[in-house]
Design an enzyme around this catalytic site. Structure first.
Site, PDB file in Angstrom:
ATOM      1  N   GLY A   1      27.808  34.010  52.462  1.00 27.89           N
ATOM      2  CA  GLY A   1      26.403  34.346  52.353  1.00 27.89           C
ATOM      3  C   GLY A   1      25.868  35.218  53.461  1.00 27.89           C
ATOM      4  O   GLY A   1      26.601  35.982  54.090  1.00 27.89           O
TER       5      GLY A   1
ATOM      6  N   GLU B   1      55.924  58.098  38.254  1.00 28.33           N
ATOM      7  CA  GLU B   1      56.657  59.328  37.986  1.00 28.33           C
ATOM      8  C   GLU B   1      57.705  59.123  36.902  1.00 28.33           C
ATOM      9  O   GLU B   1      57.877  59.973  36.012  1.00 28.33           O
ATOM     10  CB  GLU B   1      57.339  59.830  39.269  1.00 28.33           C
ATOM     11  CG  GLU B   1      56.369  60.126  40.391  1.00 28.33           C
ATOM     12  CD  GLU B   1      56.183  58.966  41.343  1.00 28.33           C
ATOM     13  OE1 GLU B   1      56.120  59.193  42.550  1.00 28.33           O
ATOM     14  OE2 GLU B   1      56.101  57.808  40.859  1.00 28.33           O
TER      15      GLU B   1
ATOM     16  N   SER C   1      20.321  31.028  43.495  1.00 28.27           N
ATOM     17  CA  SER C   1      20.775  32.416  43.323  1.00 28.27           C
ATOM     18  C   SER C   1      21.405  32.672  41.955  1.00 28.27           C
ATOM     19  O   SER C   1      21.894  33.778  41.700  1.00 28.27           O
ATOM     20  CB  SER C   1      21.798  32.766  44.413  1.00 28.27           C
ATOM     21  OG  SER C   1      22.936  31.914  44.333  1.00 28.27           O
TER      22      SER C   1
ATOM     23  N   HIS D   1      58.040  53.098  38.245  1.00 29.10           N
ATOM     24  CA  HIS D   1      56.931  53.758  38.919  1.00 29.10           C
ATOM     25  C   HIS D   1      56.316  54.832  38.028  1.00 29.10           C
ATOM     26  O   HIS D   1      56.857  55.183  36.984  1.00 29.10           O
ATOM     27  CB  HIS D   1      57.416  54.353  40.238  1.00 29.10           C
ATOM     28  CG  HIS D   1      57.725  53.326  41.279  1.00 29.10           C
ATOM     29  ND1 HIS D   1      58.057  53.636  42.575  1.00 29.10           N
ATOM     30  CD2 HIS D   1      57.753  51.967  41.215  1.00 29.10           C
ATOM     31  CE1 HIS D   1      58.269  52.534  43.269  1.00 29.10           C
ATOM     32  NE2 HIS D   1      58.099  51.505  42.465  1.00 29.10           N
TER      33      HIS D   1
ATOM     34  N   CYS E   1      61.887  57.681  43.268  1.00 27.09           N
ATOM     35  CA  CYS E   1      61.215  58.561  42.312  1.00 27.09           C
ATOM     36  C   CYS E   1      61.515  60.030  42.607  1.00 27.09           C
ATOM     37  O   CYS E   1      61.540  60.867  41.695  1.00 27.09           O
ATOM     38  CB  CYS E   1      59.713  58.320  42.340  1.00 27.09           C
ATOM     39  SG  CYS E   1      59.239  56.698  41.709  1.00 27.09           S
TER      40      CYS E   1
ATOM     41  N   THR F   1      27.760  29.012  51.779  1.00 27.42           N
ATOM     42  CA  THR F   1      27.868  29.261  50.341  1.00 27.42           C
ATOM     43  C   THR F   1      28.600  28.125  49.652  1.00 27.42           C
ATOM     44  O   THR F   1      28.246  27.724  48.535  1.00 27.42           O
ATOM     45  CB  THR F   1      28.597  30.598  50.093  1.00 27.42           C
ATOM     46  OG1 THR F   1      27.825  31.655  50.661  1.00 27.42           O
ATOM     47  CG2 THR F   1      28.784  30.858  48.609  1.00 27.42           C
TER      48      THR F   1
ATOM     49  N   ALA G   1      25.010  40.266  45.566  1.00 30.10           N
ATOM     50  CA  ALA G   1      24.084  40.396  44.441  1.00 30.10           C
ATOM     51  C   ALA G   1      22.677  40.186  44.992  1.00 30.10           C
ATOM     52  O   ALA G   1      22.375  39.126  45.553  1.00 30.10           O
ATOM     53  CB  ALA G   1      24.399  39.363  43.362  1.00 30.10           C
TER      54      ALA G   1
END
Length: 360
Positions: free
Chosen positions: A283, A46, A161, A44, A78, A189, A147
């Site tokens: 979409g 730390e 697109s 980790h 930790c 989509t 976008a």
């Protein structure tokens, strides 16, 4: 603390389901050690920072973006490492919402170490919102990414697109994919663009994000890029009224079909699949449905410098109408230029701060 939070971001795409955490060891006016959680299962932040500091950690102050853990998981606590290093003070960004790992503050204070909490807390929460959200939530933390053109279109009148934005913006979008447990689109989509929804223009994450399709009648074509790659990277179809034959075909191809009574309400199913964060990429119908139901937590808009004009498809064309007086003004978390394109991140919901236990 800001440096510690920034260091934690170096674990993007590699630490989940663990949090991204950074730590800085300061002695006097000098930084003597830095570290971050680089990969799930490894040391980790730390511990990495203490190792970098060596004997200079004794009597030092440690800044860490998340409360040091107090449990034995894949690594020792930790909090114990900090006590053993004989640091004098620990400054914490946010408390740990994980009931199995929390308790580091109490352990440190019981050992006589000064502890300060809540320093840059909001920034620390925002650095890894899905982690903090996941413990009490029934659904994933949802980011909607779109976008759009200058006039707010996501496609021209014929549905085209590719590409509204340029290479740098697309690379940034792929990095977003790498930091989420799942990437989702609607069936529209899939039928229009045949996407693969994989991470390609950014460093690959430790675990590839699951691909999710919101497809009420399970119409996803068996020859689509998503279905053909389902045995390599998992695909889930969320279906409300699927035909039995369609389900059999998808499942035979390796797709997991989740039947739900309501396409946008029963998302406990997604949490049960280990999806704590989901990047939705469209979409317009899916975006509108999520917006109407207040299911979007973060909104990220990539804008390209083009205008498509009359007949183009508006990004929020299916969102419910509202008046200018009633419209919600969203807080801007970040603005970034990506070549000629721009990227703006909006906060729709606040990241919940962990509730303090009886030890404060």
């Amino acid at each position: 603390m800001r440096r510690a939070i920034d260091l934690g971001q170096r674990g993007w795409g590699w630490t989940a389901p663990n949090p991204m955490v950074g730590a800085v060891v300061v002695r006097g006016d000098s930084v003597v050690g830095e570290g971050w959680h680089a990969r799930f299962g490894e040391r980790h932040a730390e511990v990495a920072a203490l190792e970098a500091a060596g004997p200079n950690a004794r009597g030092a102050t440690v800044y860490v973006s998340l409360e040091p853990c107090a449990h034995h998981g894949k690594t020792p606590p930790c909090a114990d490492a900090l006590i053993k290093a004989q640091v004098s003070r620990v400054v914490i960004g946010a408390r740990d919402p994980n009931p199995h790992a929390a308790g580091g503050v109490k352990r440190l204070r019981d050992a006589g170490i000064e502890v300060v909490t809540g320093v840059e807390e909001r920034r620390a929460l925002e650095a890894d919102p899905a982690f903090f959200y996941s413990f009490d939530a029934k659904r994933p933390w949802i980011t909607l990414k779109l976008a759009v053109t200058i006039d707010g279109a996501i496609a021209d009148g014929a549905g085209g697109s590719q590409w509204i934005t340029g290479r740098r913006a697309r690379a940034a979008a792929h990095r977003l994919r790498a930091g989420h447990d799942a990437v989702a689109v609607g069936i529209g989509t899939v039928l229009a663009d045949n996407p693969s929804l994989t991470v390609r223009d950014a460093p690959a994450p430790r675990v590839a994000p699951i691909r999710v399709i919101f497809d009420r009648h399970a119409r996803t074509p068996l020859d689509s890029a998503l279905v053909k790659s389902a045995r390599d990277v998992p695909v889930i179809v969320m279906a409300e009224k699927p035909a039995a034959a369609a389900v059999r075909g998808l499942e035979a191809a390796g797709v997991k079909v989740i039947r739900t009574s309501s396409l946008y309400n029963d998302w406990e199913h997604l949490k049960s699949q280990g999806i704590r964060s989901m990047l939705v990429e469209g979409g317009a119908r899916l975006a509108g449905a999520l917006w109407e139901r207040s299911l979007i937590d973060r909104l990220i808009i990539f804008q390209g410098p083009i205008v498509l004009g009359a007949g183009s498809r508006n990004a929020f064309g299916f969102a419910p109408a509202t008046s200018i007086k009633q419209a919600v003004r969203l807080a801007v978390l970040e603005r970034r230029a990506l070549g000629d394109d721009s990227m703006i991140t909006y906060a729709v919901h606040e990241v919940p701060a962990p509730e303090l236990g009886p030890t404060g």
